[in-house]
Design an enzyme around this catalytic site. Sequence first.
Site, mmCIF file in Angstrom:
data_model
loop_
_atom_site.group_PDB
_atom_site.id
_atom_site.type_symbol
_atom_site.label_atom_id
_atom_site.label_comp_id
_atom_site.label_asym_id
_atom_site.label_seq_id
_atom_site.Cartn_x
_atom_site.Cartn_y
_atom_site.Cartn_z
ATOM 1 N N THR A 144 2.503 -7.272 -1.621
ATOM 2 C CA THR A 144 2.915 -6.703 -2.887
ATOM 3 C C THR A 144 3.261 -7.810 -3.880
ATOM 4 O O THR A 144 3.742 -8.883 -3.488
ATOM 5 C CB THR A 144 4.123 -5.761 -2.676
ATOM 6 O OG1 THR A 144 4.506 -5.219 -3.930
ATOM 7 C CG2 THR A 144 5.329 -6.486 -2.084
ATOM 8 N N SER A 179 14.007 -5.938 -2.996
ATOM 9 C CA SER A 179 14.512 -4.824 -2.176
ATOM 10 C C SER A 179 14.235 -5.156 -0.712
ATOM 11 O O SER A 179 13.422 -6.036 -0.410
ATOM 12 C CB SER A 179 13.808 -3.507 -2.532
ATOM 13 O OG SER A 179 12.482 -3.502 -2.009
ATOM 14 N N TYR A 181 12.573 -3.343 1.224
ATOM 15 C CA TYR A 181 11.139 -3.074 1.421
ATOM 16 C C TYR A 181 10.312 -4.294 1.022
ATOM 17 O O TYR A 181 9.479 -4.782 1.790
ATOM 18 C CB TYR A 181 10.678 -1.841 0.604
ATOM 19 C CG TYR A 181 9.220 -1.965 0.254
ATOM 20 C CD1 TYR A 181 8.248 -1.840 1.236
ATOM 21 C CD2 TYR A 181 8.805 -2.284 -1.054
ATOM 22 C CE1 TYR A 181 6.899 -2.030 0.929
ATOM 23 C CE2 TYR A 181 7.484 -2.467 -1.362
ATOM 24 C CZ TYR A 181 6.533 -2.334 -0.367
ATOM 25 O OH TYR A 181 5.207 -2.532 -0.653
ATOM 26 N N HIS A 182 10.517 -4.793 -0.219
ATOM 27 C CA HIS A 182 9.703 -5.923 -0.681
ATOM 28 C C HIS A 182 9.883 -7.131 0.249
ATOM 29 O O HIS A 182 8.940 -7.894 0.477
ATOM 30 C CB HIS A 182 10.065 -6.287 -2.130
ATOM 31 C CG HIS A 182 9.573 -5.293 -3.156
ATOM 32 N ND1 HIS A 182 10.363 -4.285 -3.654
ATOM 33 C CD2 HIS A 182 8.368 -5.149 -3.766
ATOM 34 C CE1 HIS A 182 9.678 -3.558 -4.535
ATOM 35 N NE2 HIS A 182 8.463 -4.066 -4.622
ATOM 36 N N LYS A 185 7.491 -7.451 3.200
ATOM 37 C CA LYS A 185 6.155 -7.997 2.920
ATOM 38 C C LYS A 185 6.191 -9.522 2.970
ATOM 39 O O LYS A 185 5.206 -10.151 3.339
ATOM 40 C CB LYS A 185 5.680 -7.522 1.545
ATOM 41 C CG LYS A 185 5.555 -6.008 1.423
ATOM 42 C CD LYS A 185 4.389 -5.501 2.236
ATOM 43 C CE LYS A 185 4.103 -4.036 1.961
ATOM 44 N NZ LYS A 185 2.958 -3.524 2.683
HETATM 45 P P1 NAD Z 1 1.727 5.647 1.857
HETATM 46 O O1 NAD Z 1 3.121 5.756 2.355
HETATM 47 O O2 NAD Z 1 1.142 6.773 1.101
HETATM 48 O O3 NAD Z 1 0.747 5.308 3.082
HETATM 49 C C1 NAD Z 1 1.140 4.517 4.197
HETATM 50 C C2 NAD Z 1 0.644 5.228 5.450
HETATM 51 O O4 NAD Z 1 1.015 4.453 6.604
HETATM 52 C C3 NAD Z 1 1.265 6.616 5.619
HETATM 53 O O5 NAD Z 1 0.240 7.583 5.801
HETATM 54 C C4 NAD Z 1 2.156 6.481 6.825
HETATM 55 O O6 NAD Z 1 2.234 7.674 7.591
HETATM 56 C C5 NAD Z 1 1.504 5.336 7.600
HETATM 57 N N1 NAD Z 1 2.444 4.582 8.448
HETATM 58 C C6 NAD Z 1 3.634 4.051 8.088
HETATM 59 N N2 NAD Z 1 4.197 3.434 9.144
HETATM 60 C C7 NAD Z 1 3.338 3.574 10.187
HETATM 61 C C8 NAD Z 1 3.358 3.160 11.549
HETATM 62 N N3 NAD Z 1 4.408 2.500 12.062
HETATM 63 N N4 NAD Z 1 2.301 3.478 12.344
HETATM 64 C C9 NAD Z 1 1.244 4.163 11.847
HETATM 65 N N5 NAD Z 1 1.172 4.589 10.567
HETATM 66 C C10 NAD Z 1 2.207 4.296 9.756
HETATM 67 O O7 NAD Z 1 1.663 4.294 0.993
HETATM 68 P P2 NAD Z 1 0.545 3.794 -0.053
HETATM 69 O O8 NAD Z 1 1.065 4.007 -1.408
HETATM 70 O O9 NAD Z 1 -0.775 4.321 0.353
HETATM 71 O O10 NAD Z 1 0.602 2.227 0.227
HETATM 72 C C11 NAD Z 1 -0.199 1.659 1.241
HETATM 73 C C12 NAD Z 1 0.129 0.178 1.377
HETATM 74 O O11 NAD Z 1 -0.104 -0.482 0.136
HETATM 75 C C13 NAD Z 1 1.585 -0.091 1.748
HETATM 76 O O12 NAD Z 1 1.631 -1.148 2.681
HETATM 77 C C14 NAD Z 1 2.212 -0.518 0.435
HETATM 78 O O13 NAD Z 1 3.278 -1.397 0.668
HETATM 79 C C15 NAD Z 1 1.055 -1.186 -0.275
HETATM 80 N N6 NAD Z 1 1.180 -1.104 -1.746
HETATM 81 C C16 NAD Z 1 1.250 0.111 -2.378
HETATM 82 C C17 NAD Z 1 1.359 0.163 -3.766
HETATM 83 C C18 NAD Z 1 1.482 1.461 -4.519
HETATM 84 O O14 NAD Z 1 1.708 1.420 -5.756
HETATM 85 N N7 NAD Z 1 1.316 2.622 -3.873
HETATM 86 C C19 NAD Z 1 1.382 -1.035 -4.507
HETATM 87 C C20 NAD Z 1 1.317 -2.258 -3.826
HETATM 88 C C21 NAD Z 1 1.213 -2.278 -2.441
HETATM 89 N N1 USQ Z 2 10.901 2.231 -13.120
HETATM 90 C C1 USQ Z 2 11.424 2.859 -14.236
HETATM 91 N N2 USQ Z 2 11.469 4.215 -14.230
HETATM 92 C C2 USQ Z 2 11.033 4.970 -13.187
HETATM 93 C C3 USQ Z 2 10.494 4.323 -12.075
HETATM 94 C C4 USQ Z 2 10.452 2.951 -12.063
HETATM 95 O O1 USQ Z 2 11.828 2.210 -15.202
HETATM 96 O O2 USQ Z 2 11.112 6.204 -13.272
HETATM 97 C C5 USQ Z 2 10.810 0.759 -13.110
HETATM 98 C C6 USQ Z 2 11.556 0.092 -11.961
HETATM 99 O O3 USQ Z 2 12.879 -0.186 -12.301
HETATM 100 C C7 USQ Z 2 10.708 -1.162 -11.737
HETATM 101 C C8 USQ Z 2 9.311 -0.752 -12.173
HETATM 102 O O4 USQ Z 2 9.453 0.436 -12.932
HETATM 103 O O5 USQ Z 2 11.144 -2.175 -12.594
HETATM 104 C C9 USQ Z 2 8.370 -0.483 -11.020
HETATM 105 O O6 USQ Z 2 8.952 0.496 -10.163
HETATM 106 P P1 USQ Z 2 8.029 1.375 -9.189
HETATM 107 O O7 USQ Z 2 8.900 2.345 -8.475
HETATM 108 O O8 USQ Z 2 6.851 1.873 -9.921
HETATM 109 O O9 USQ Z 2 7.477 0.224 -8.209
HETATM 110 P P2 USQ Z 2 8.127 -0.563 -7.006
HETATM 111 O O10 USQ Z 2 9.454 -0.032 -6.625
HETATM 112 O O11 USQ Z 2 8.041 -2.020 -7.303
HETATM 113 O O12 USQ Z 2 7.147 -0.219 -5.813
HETATM 114 C C10 USQ Z 2 5.781 0.183 -6.014
HETATM 115 C C11 USQ Z 2 5.285 0.712 -4.658
HETATM 116 C C12 USQ Z 2 5.346 -0.418 -3.640
HETATM 117 C C13 USQ Z 2 4.585 -1.611 -4.151
HETATM 118 C C14 USQ Z 2 5.073 -2.054 -5.521
HETATM 119 C C15 USQ Z 2 4.180 -3.103 -6.158
HETATM 120 O O13 USQ Z 2 6.090 1.819 -4.240
HETATM 121 O O14 USQ Z 2 4.783 0.042 -2.416
HETATM 122 O O15 USQ Z 2 4.733 -2.676 -3.240
HETATM 123 O O16 USQ Z 2 5.008 -0.921 -6.432
HETATM 124 S S1 USQ Z 2 5.120 -4.309 -7.046
HETATM 125 O O17 USQ Z 2 5.995 -3.617 -7.973
HETATM 126 O O18 USQ Z 2 4.174 -5.153 -7.725
HETATM 127 O O19 USQ Z 2 5.879 -5.056 -6.061
#
Ligand code: NAD
Ligand code: USQ
Length: 384
Positions: A144, A179, A181-182, A185
């Site tokens: 991420t 966070s 979560y972050h 990664k």
């Molecule tokens: P998502 O939660 O919709 O999909 C993740 C999937 O992985 C889910 O279906 C979940 O059931 C499965 N999973 C989680 N833990 C597991 C485990 N231990 N074993 C097997 N399956 C498991 O998330 P997404 O939005 O599709 O994101 C996918 C990936 O991309 C994530 O790693 C996320 O961090 C990354 N990512 C997402 C975004 C975004 O904006 N959605 C941005 C940047 C990075």
């Molecule tokens: N934000 C708002 N209002 C909202 C929601 C979010 O102002 O209603 C702001 C947050 O404070 C943050 C930014 O928007 O500054 C992004 O928040 P987000 O919830 O869209 O994204 P984030 O929490 O960073 O996480 C999402 C995905 C995560 C992925 C990440 C990419 O859930 O899986 O890793 O985006 S990144 O942000 O580049 O790390």
Amino acid sequence: MRVLVLGGDGYLGWPTALHLSDKGHEVAVLDNFARRGYDAELGVESLVPIESLADRIAAWHEVSGRVISSYEGDLLDAEFLFEAVRDFAPDTIVHYAEQRSAPYSMIDREHAVYTQHNNVIGNLNLLYAIAEIDPSIHLVKLGTMGEYGTPNVDIEEGWLDLEHNGRRDRVLFPKRPGSFYHLTKVHDSHNIEFTCRAWGLRATDLNQGVVYGQRTPQTALDPRLSTRFDYDAVFGTVLNRFVIQAVLGQPLTVYGKGAQTRGLIDIRDTVECIRLAVENPAEAGEFRVFNQMTESMSVAAIADLVADRFPGPVQIEQLENPRSEAPEHYYNVKHTGLVGLGLEPHLLSDTLIESMFDIVGANKHRVNPDKLRPTVRWRGALKS
Ligand code: NAD
Ligand code: USQ
């Protein structure tokens, strides 16, 4: 190529599986359905109804004639994971299968521990599976952009050429994520880089920005192929939420003044980036990093853009920021690697925002408005 998509039932994993299958790859998906479980825990549902994995796969076969196989289980179950990797014998593994919400990871101690355990140990099990079963497998891992945080210098693609006290070296770019979560990664990236160096594995770490959109050419073929679309304050991401709030006539929830800037990417570009990484593998022993985003924008600018495009009145509200993040900062990211492989980005200026309004309009009766306002506070995590 034979590609195993971990997390293939998720928002991005499912459309990626379809895209790769459509492009002629042999695809299998693996998932433990944890994401559907978080919905039940939080009392929400995807805005767009989604089918079971079995029904999605059957619909894809009906629509395209192509077969996607599936493995149902948990990356934390090493025996299951090893068996799946042995059985499918992939050339590439795309790893999406992690808990991906920053607010979810900040609810309390239990959610932080769950997130770190699920993500870091799942990834570690995977590294062992690859090393022991077939070290030539190319790992394409979703990281991420938030790994880097918001440093006051340009963000490079994973590595930094450094000069210190007259000596030079190439080091991993410093990380300062926002966070638990972050942070997972970052821990994953270090574990993967180590195994490339120590065991000769090959890996591509994709530091992806915030994804927006819900439709890809393949998911649009049949409603049964839809991917999920999250609107709630825990799993909904910023641009998707603003589009949904606009359609519902709810104020767009800008956290703080909205001067925080993030990298963004269209879901159609996400699936294409994965194809490009899969078809152009890293070398044995290489830890390759790409910044998977196509443009940067402040949160306030995203809100203004959505308000401008929406054909009706939109209210923008500045809420006290529930997160701990820099309110204003420098942000300049290098992201040329994937373009070098052939990515032709969809930018927000020519994007699908209008079609997103339609998707939301058709499903707005499914929204629980109580779930739109943020309830997880970064400091609140300390109180429970
Ligand atoms: P998502 O939660 O919709 O999909 C993740 C999937 O992985 C889910 O279906 C979940 O059931 C499965 N999973 C989680 N833990 C597991 C485990 N231990 N074993 C097997 N399956 C498991 O998330 P997404 O939005 O599709 O994101 C996918 C990936 O991309 C994530 O790693 C996320 O961090 C990354 N990512 C997402 C975004 C975004 O904006 N959605 C941005 C940047 C990075
Ligand atoms: N934000 C708002 N209002 C909202 C929601 C979010 O102002 O209603 C702001 C947050 O404070 C943050 C930014 O928007 O500054 C992004 O928040 P987000 O919830 O869209 O994204 P984030 O929490 O960073 O996480 C999402 C995905 C995560 C992925 C990440 C990419 O859930 O899986 O890793 O985006 S990144 O942000 O580049 O790390």
